[in-house]
Design a protein around this motif. Structure first.
Motif, PDB file in Angstrom:
ATOM      1  N   LEU A  46      -8.913  -4.713  10.418  1.00 29.28           N
ATOM      2  CA  LEU A  46      -9.066  -4.804   8.969  1.00 29.28           C
ATOM      3  C   LEU A  46      -8.869  -6.239   8.512  1.00 29.28           C
ATOM      4  O   LEU A  46      -7.903  -6.898   8.899  1.00 29.28           O
ATOM      5  N   GLN A  47      -9.774  -6.716   7.669  1.00 26.06           N
ATOM      6  CA  GLN A  47      -9.594  -7.993   6.983  1.00 26.06           C
ATOM      7  C   GLN A  47      -9.801  -7.739   5.499  1.00 26.06           C
ATOM      8  O   GLN A  47     -10.880  -7.314   5.071  1.00 26.06           O
ATOM      9  N   LEU A  48      -8.789  -7.972   4.708  1.00 23.29           N
ATOM     10  CA  LEU A  48      -8.890  -7.739   3.267  1.00 23.29           C
ATOM     11  C   LEU A  48      -7.762  -8.469   2.562  1.00 23.29           C
ATOM     12  O   LEU A  48      -6.742  -8.814   3.162  1.00 23.29           O
ATOM     13  N   GLY A  49      -7.954  -8.676   1.278  1.00 27.29           N
ATOM     14  CA  GLY A  49      -6.914  -9.276   0.460  1.00 27.29           C
ATOM     15  C   GLY A  49      -5.920  -8.231  -0.015  1.00 27.29           C
ATOM     16  O   GLY A  49      -6.175  -7.024   0.031  1.00 27.29           O
ATOM     17  N   THR A  50      -4.798  -8.691  -0.503  1.00 30.99           N
ATOM     18  CA  THR A  50      -3.772  -7.784  -1.003  1.00 30.99           C
ATOM     19  C   THR A  50      -4.188  -7.092  -2.305  1.00 30.99           C
ATOM     20  O   THR A  50      -3.518  -6.156  -2.745  1.00 30.99           O
ATOM     21  N   HIS A  51      -5.304  -7.541  -2.908  1.00 31.45           N
ATOM     22  CA  HIS A  51      -5.762  -6.961  -4.169  1.00 31.45           C
ATOM     23  C   HIS A  51      -7.157  -6.354  -4.025  1.00 31.45           C
ATOM     24  O   HIS A  51      -7.946  -6.330  -4.969  1.00 31.45           O
ATOM     25  N   ALA A  52      -7.443  -5.818  -2.841  1.00 39.75           N
ATOM     26  CA  ALA A  52      -8.734  -5.177  -2.596  1.00 39.75           C
ATOM     27  C   ALA A  52      -8.730  -3.744  -3.115  1.00 39.75           C
ATOM     28  O   ALA A  52      -7.733  -3.027  -3.001  1.00 39.75           O
ATOM     29  N   GLY A  53      -9.855  -3.342  -3.680  1.00 39.42           N
ATOM     30  CA  GLY A  53     -10.005  -1.955  -4.122  1.00 39.42           C
ATOM     31  C   GLY A  53      -8.980  -1.570  -5.166  1.00 39.42           C
ATOM     32  O   GLY A  53      -8.519  -2.390  -5.974  1.00 39.42           O
ATOM     33  N   THR A  54      -8.598  -0.311  -5.171  1.00 39.12           N
ATOM     34  CA  THR A  54      -7.548   0.175  -6.070  1.00 39.12           C
ATOM     35  C   THR A  54      -6.219  -0.337  -5.531  1.00 39.12           C
ATOM     36  O   THR A  54      -5.852  -0.043  -4.385  1.00 39.12           O
ATOM     37  N   HIS A  55      -5.503  -1.099  -6.334  1.00 41.37           N
ATOM     38  CA  HIS A  55      -4.323  -1.791  -5.826  1.00 41.37           C
ATOM     39  C   HIS A  55      -3.320  -2.018  -6.941  1.00 41.37           C
ATOM     40  O   HIS A  55      -3.611  -1.769  -8.116  1.00 41.37           O
ATOM     41  N   LEU A  56      -2.145  -2.496  -6.569  1.00 40.62           N
ATOM     42  CA  LEU A  56      -1.174  -2.882  -7.585  1.00 40.62           C
ATOM     43  C   LEU A  56      -0.822  -4.358  -7.447  1.00 40.62           C
ATOM     44  O   LEU A  56      -0.861  -4.934  -6.361  1.00 40.62           O
ATOM     45  N   ASP A  57      -0.494  -4.943  -8.592  1.00 40.71           N
ATOM     46  CA  ASP A  57       0.017  -6.311  -8.673  1.00 40.71           C
ATOM     47  C   ASP A  57       1.533  -6.242  -8.806  1.00 40.71           C
ATOM     48  O   ASP A  57       2.049  -5.660  -9.769  1.00 40.71           O
ATOM     49  N   ALA A  58       2.235  -6.827  -7.856  1.00 41.20           N
ATOM     50  CA  ALA A  58       3.670  -7.020  -8.017  1.00 41.20           C
ATOM     51  C   ALA A  58       3.892  -8.244  -8.902  1.00 41.20           C
ATOM     52  O   ALA A  58       2.993  -9.084  -9.072  1.00 41.20           O
ATOM     53  N   PRO A  59       5.073  -8.397  -9.487  1.00 37.93           N
ATOM     54  CA  PRO A  59       5.310  -9.565 -10.348  1.00 37.93           C
ATOM     55  C   PRO A  59       4.998 -10.900  -9.683  1.00 37.93           C
ATOM     56  O   PRO A  59       4.512 -11.829 -10.346  1.00 37.93           O
ATOM     57  N   SER A  60       5.226 -11.023  -8.364  1.00 35.28           N
ATOM     58  CA  SER A  60       4.997 -12.307  -7.700  1.00 35.28           C
ATOM     59  C   SER A  60       3.525 -12.689  -7.633  1.00 35.28           C
ATOM     60  O   SER A  60       3.200 -13.812  -7.252  1.00 35.28           O
ATOM     61  N   HIS A  61       2.630 -11.770  -8.027  1.00 30.40           N
ATOM     62  CA  HIS A  61       1.196 -12.080  -8.053  1.00 30.40           C
ATOM     63  C   HIS A  61       0.906 -13.275  -8.963  1.00 30.40           C
ATOM     64  O   HIS A  61       0.067 -14.119  -8.640  1.00 30.40           O
TER      65      HIS A  61
END
Length: 224
Positions: A46-61
């Motif tokens: 798998l290669q993907l970003g932490t904000h791919a597809g349905t995702h959540l943003d933590a405050p550190s985003h």
């Protein structure tokens, strides 16, 4: 003792190679790493970003020193769902003002996850998905004052997306994540939620150590 039947509604976009992403994010690529014939097991890389597809943003985003995804209290992410329907006013790149949704926020309870339904998710994968409606920063301030720490949208972001900008302007993120909140993005299938049946939502991330976000499997549970 038998448990009451609960209808589940999946609010998650499938993850697939080449799927639409936020402009500038890493592409999603999924490829076989082993095969049954050669290795006796199937494994994919798998290669993907932490904000791919349905995702959540933590405050550190977007907040320096903000909480990372692995430090979030999971109890915040399994909670009653309060649906705000803005489908009647959703339009390309339209700002949704607090005055237009204030009456739908009056009954919000502290700890609820507030989800804004635009039905823009029907455009996911198309160029005009980037021209989504967005939320005025005053809505973020109202939600925080009401004790809401998690908000969800069926768009790319609660802030306006400008693919031509060198850096993103994220006033909603700054207020909401800045107060320790969490944002769930790219939800889908919100039309299947029945507010009259006491819906709860679960949107749990993977515990990536020290990272800024994670894909989630967002599911709604209705009262039997």
């Amino acid at each position: 003792m038998s448990q009451p039947h609960r209808k589940l509604v999946d609010l998650t976009h499938p993850l697939a190679s080449g799927m639409q992403i936020y402009p500038g994010d890493p592409e999603v690529r999924i490829a076989p790493a082993t095969s049954l014939a050669e290795h006796g097991v199937v494994v994919h890389g798998l290669q993907l970003g932490t904000h791919a597809g349905t995702h959540l943003d933590a405050p550190s985003h977007s907040i320096a020193g903000g909480d990372t995804v692995d430090s979030l209290d999971l109890a915040r992410l399994v909670a009653p769902l309060h649906l705000v329907d803005v489908t009647a006013i959703a339009a390309p790149s339209r700002r949704i003002a607090l005055a237009e949704v204030a009456s739908q926020l009056d009954a919000v309870q502290p700890g609820a996850i507030v989800v804004f339904r635009t039905d823009w998710s029907a455009r996911f994968g198309q160029p005009d998905y980037l021209e989504h409606p967005y939320l005025d920063v005053a809505i973020a301030e109202r939600l925080r004052a009401a004790g809401v720490t998690v908000v969800g949208v069926d768009t790319l972001s609660p802030d306006r997306t400008d693919p031509t900008a060198e850096s993103a302007e994220l006033p909603f993120h700054e207020v909401f994540l800045g107060a320790g909140g969490v944002i769930i993005e790219n939800l889908t299938n919100l039309s299947a939620i029945d507010p009259a049946r006491g819906p709860w939502i679960s949107a749990l991330p993977l515990p990536f150590t020290g990272l800024d976000g994670s894909p989630v499997r967002a599911v709604v549970m209705h009262r039997a």
